[in-house]
Write a protein that holds these residues in place. Structure first.
Motif, PDB file in Angstrom:
ATOM      1  N   ASP A   1      17.619  11.882 -11.188  1.00 35.85           N
ATOM      2  CA  ASP A   1      17.126  12.797 -10.158  1.00 35.85           C
ATOM      3  C   ASP A   1      15.642  12.587  -9.873  1.00 35.85           C
ATOM      4  O   ASP A   1      15.053  13.310  -9.070  1.00 35.85           O
ATOM      5  N   ASP A   2      15.013  11.584 -10.503  1.00 37.52           N
ATOM      6  CA  ASP A   2      13.626  11.250 -10.197  1.00 37.52           C
ATOM      7  C   ASP A   2      13.577  10.563  -8.831  1.00 37.52           C
ATOM      8  O   ASP A   2      14.317   9.607  -8.575  1.00 37.52           O
ATOM      9  N   THR A   6      15.298   6.947  -7.944  1.00 37.93           N
ATOM     10  CA  THR A   6      16.467   6.980  -7.060  1.00 37.93           C
ATOM     11  C   THR A   6      16.317   5.931  -5.957  1.00 37.93           C
ATOM     12  O   THR A   6      17.254   5.182  -5.657  1.00 37.93           O
ATOM     13  N   THR A   7      15.125   5.869  -5.371  1.00 39.14           N
ATOM     14  CA  THR A   7      14.854   4.874  -4.329  1.00 39.14           C
ATOM     15  C   THR A   7      14.962   3.464  -4.890  1.00 39.14           C
ATOM     16  O   THR A   7      15.574   2.569  -4.281  1.00 39.14           O
ATOM     17  N   ARG A   9      16.608   2.489  -7.644  1.00 37.38           N
ATOM     18  CA  ARG A   9      17.989   2.200  -8.048  1.00 37.38           C
ATOM     19  C   ARG A   9      18.861   1.842  -6.833  1.00 37.38           C
ATOM     20  O   ARG A   9      19.646   0.887  -6.875  1.00 37.38           O
ATOM     21  N   ASN A  10      18.717   2.614  -5.759  1.00 40.62           N
ATOM     22  CA  ASN A  10      19.524   2.346  -4.565  1.00 40.62           C
ATOM     23  C   ASN A  10      19.227   0.960  -4.000  1.00 40.62           C
ATOM     24  O   ASN A  10      20.145   0.232  -3.582  1.00 40.62           O
ATOM     25  N   ASP A  27      23.570   7.109 -15.549  1.00 39.00           N
ATOM     26  CA  ASP A  27      22.399   7.970 -15.657  1.00 39.00           C
ATOM     27  C   ASP A  27      22.158   8.296 -17.125  1.00 39.00           C
ATOM     28  O   ASP A  27      23.014   8.894 -17.787  1.00 39.00           O
TER      29      ASP A  27
END
Length: 288
Positions: A1-2, A6-7, A9-10, A27
């Motif tokens: 949820d960081d 998140t950016t 990882r995507n 996660d």
């Protein structure tokens, strides 16, 4: 949820899947024991390579020993082990930016202001520091080198408050609200180890009736979209772009190098980018 991870990882998943690789993402839930189990499960599944963002920097020895025993090529990201730890396994690489650079750039953002952070003209820069995870080397270096940039420039500094916000916006908001209530107009600069906490700090600053750029300065790291929009609007002094594009591409390339037999050096570095108001739109166009 960081938000930053998140950016990252995507982007990483998109790159690898775009090249035809099958990617499974887990996660760690900020729990090192949980992540250790996940690593062991992946090893049991005989995956071809691992990309790991360690929950705790202090767990590097255990993680490295585990993947070495299994003989699985591994790319570590975001939390940097020591050079000695990295040398323990020949199929191990770290991909990341030098957090000292990001801290220095935060300090430079304050030095770039007309009064170099000394808003009240008393001959010193009085600041509060909001740290991420104090066990994380990025948090340690950003905390140290942001202030070092000021002292290296010959400025006197005064730390009014130095507290841990754990990278979280809500925690930073509460910390800054309390600090502003305690120290009032003595607070000239708010340093935050990341943008999520800077956004929380901004909420507290505005609630206290203060105005960024006029009677207080605020800097973060990561260049989240919302932070960049605030830099453009002048409601944040600046941020530092933690370039997830170059990091995610480098991490993907490093994993592929192992799969194709090309191999890697133990360290692949990327640069941060200092983001002022005149640079913010350019970076925002990249990250959106």
């Amino acid at each position: 949820d960081d938000a930053f991870m998140t950016t990252y990882r995507n982007a990483l998943q998109e790159i690898l899947e775009g090249k035809g690789y099958t990617v499974t993402v887990m996660d760690g839930k900020n729990d090192q024991a949980e992540q250790n189990n996940q690593i062991n499960n992946f090893i049991a599944q005989e995956v071809d390579a691992l990309i790991i963002n360690p929950v705790m920097t202090s767990a590097a020895d255990q993680i490295i020993a585990t993947v070495k025993d299994a003989g699985i090529p591994t790319v570590l990201i975001n939390r940097e082990p020591t050079a000695e730890q990295m040398s323990a396994y020949d199929k191990l690489v770290y991909v990341g930016c030098d957090a000292r650079q990001s801290g220095t750039m935060q300090g430079e953002l304050i030095l770039d202001t007309p009064n170099k952070g000394d808003i009240n003209g008393d001959g010193k820069v009085s600041y509060i520091m909001i740290q991420g995870d104090p066990e994380n080397v990025d948090a340690q270096y950003r905390t140290e080198f942001s202030v070092k940039a000021l002292t290296d420039a010959g400025l006197e500094v005064e730390c009014l408050s130095d507290q841990v916000g754990n990278w979280q916006q809500d925690q930073a908001q509460a910390i800054v609200a309390n600090a502003l209530a305690q120290y009032g107009n003595d607070v000239e600069v708010v340093f935050c180890n990341n943008d999520a906490m800077a956004l929380g700090a901004l909420q507290a600053i505005e609630a206290a009736g203060r105005t960024v750029g006029q009677d207080i300065y605020l800097v973060g790291v990561d260049a989240l979209s919302e932070a960049l929009e605030n830099v453009l609007a002048g409601t944040m002094t600046g941020t530092v772009f933690n370039d997830h594009f170059s990091q995610s591409h480098s991490a993907a390339d490093a994993a592929i190098n192992y799969l194709t037999g090309a191999g890697n050096e133990h360290y692949i570095g990327c640069d941060y980018v200092k983001v002022t108001q005149d640079k913010a739109q350019e970076v925002l166009d990249m990250v959106k």
